[in-house]
Design a protein around this motif. Structure first.
Motif, PDB file in Angstrom:
ATOM      1  N   LYS A 166       0.812  -1.215   0.000  1.00  0.00           N
ATOM      2  CA  LYS A 166       0.000   0.000   0.000  1.00  0.00           C
ATOM      3  C   LYS A 166       0.849   1.270   0.000  1.00  0.00           C
ATOM      4  N   TRP A 167       1.975   1.238  -0.701  1.00  0.00           N
ATOM      5  CA  TRP A 167       2.790   2.449  -0.786  1.00  0.00           C
ATOM      6  C   TRP A 167       2.044   3.570  -1.504  1.00  0.00           C
ATOM      7  N   ALA A 168       1.229   3.219  -2.498  1.00  0.00           N
ATOM      8  CA  ALA A 168       0.481   4.246  -3.225  1.00  0.00           C
ATOM      9  C   ALA A 168      -0.411   5.035  -2.278  1.00  0.00           C
ATOM     10  N   ASP A 169      -1.127   4.327  -1.393  1.00  0.00           N
ATOM     11  CA  ASP A 169      -1.989   5.014  -0.426  1.00  0.00           C
ATOM     12  C   ASP A 169      -1.168   5.870   0.524  1.00  0.00           C
ATOM     13  N   TYR A 170       0.005   5.387   0.905  1.00  0.00           N
ATOM     14  CA  TYR A 170       0.839   6.147   1.822  1.00  0.00           C
ATOM     15  C   TYR A 170       1.316   7.448   1.171  1.00  0.00           C
ATOM     16  N   TRP A 171       1.733   7.354  -0.084  1.00  0.00           N
ATOM     17  CA  TRP A 171       2.128   8.559  -0.808  1.00  0.00           C
ATOM     18  C   TRP A 171       0.982   9.570  -0.842  1.00  0.00           C
ATOM     19  N   ARG A 172      -0.202   9.116  -1.197  1.00  0.00           N
ATOM     20  CA  ARG A 172      -1.344  10.037  -1.300  1.00  0.00           C
ATOM     21  C   ARG A 172      -1.638  10.690   0.050  1.00  0.00           C
TER      22      ARG A 172
END
Length: 283
Positions: free
Chosen positions: A45-51
């Motif tokens: 879930k790196w994408a969610d963390y970036w957002r």
């Protein structure tokens, strides 16, 4: 308007890596952020963390190609099953502005256009959106050309797709930025030497044309190389390059924008192998 374009080099799962990059971005007082090689990390879930973290620092209007990359990564259809598609792009702007994805401009046309001119197996490397600043609507092109030594023709297909889509579209306020993986070198008189000159004679001219169309052929669309507009030509110092001794990362902007400053920030290389390029434009 401060623009920062940065290849963040697919952050690993080393603890704190993304946090370091977010802190760096926050310290630069950015209005428009264009990131390349952001790993989506489907299971982590790196994408969610970036957002979430970008929203925390005020860059709350976000569009990205991470979900698209993840979708392609799970495909069993050749050649996608061998590509990986482990990363995509993020475009983010300050929370006071409105950002909208222009999905049809790329994804829709890729599905219907002549594949000999428009197809790329890396569509997630071309992220097009529009930002409404309250007084101006600006089209944002966030791109990365994959390395030719790894992916051969795919690099050229990305350049061809971008150039032809820009040429087909109406001229409007626009910013084109990202990691172009080109040129090989630049001469003091302003000439760009593309990697295509080293290719087999049968494909050499196509490769050269594709690189030079982006690097030197956008004037008829009113787009200028912001770094060169600010600094002119001459020999490049190491602080004027973004990856090793090459100027791979670029910002092009409509000539209607006044350029206050444009530079590469070497401190960013503490957190990626690329130095980000930063430009201050008056819209």
């Amino acid at each position: 308007m401060r623009i920062l374009s940065w290849n963040v080099n697919k952050p690993s799962n080393r603890e704190g890596r993304i946090d370091e990059q977010i802190a760096f971005i926050d310290s630069r007082d950015v209005d428009v952020l264009l990131l390349q090689e952001v790993r989506h990390g489907r299971d982590l879930k790196w994408a969610d963390y970036w957002r979430d973290q970008l929203a925390e620092i005020g860059l709350a209007e976000i569009e990205d190609s991470l979900d698209w990359a993840a979708e392609l990564a799970s495909s069993s259809v050749p050649p996608h099953d061998d590509i990986g598609h482990d990363n995509g792009h993020i475009t983010a702007v300050n929370r006071e502005w409105d950002l909208q994805l222009n999905d049809q401009l790329i994804r829709g046309r890729l599905e219907t256009a002549d594949s000999s001119h428009f197809a790329t197996n890396f569509p997630e490397k071309i992220l097009v959106s529009e930002v409404d600043t309250g007084g101006e609507t600006v089209e944002l092109w966030n791109i990365r050309a994959v390395p030719g030594n790894s992916w051969g023709e795919e690099k050229i297909k990305i350049f061809e797709t971008v150039y032809n889509r820009l040429t087909d579209a109406a001229v409007r306020p626009r910013i084109l930025a990202g990691d172009f993986n080109s040129p090989d070198t630049e001469l003091a008189d302003g000439q760009a030497v593309p990697f295509g000159y080293s290719k087999d004679p049968q494909v050499r001219q196509r490769y050269v044309n594709a690189e030079l169309n982006i690097l030197k052929g956008l004037g008829h669309l009113g787009l200028v190389d912001v770094f060169r507009a600010e600094h002119g030509y001459g020999d490049l110092a190491i602080q004027d390059t973004s990856w090793k001794t090459k100027r791979f990362d670029h910002i092009f902007a409509s000539e209607s924008f006044a350029v206050d400053d444009c530079y590469y920030d070497p401190e960013g290389q503490e957190y990626s192998d690329h130095a980000p390029i930063i430009a201050d434009l008056v819209v």
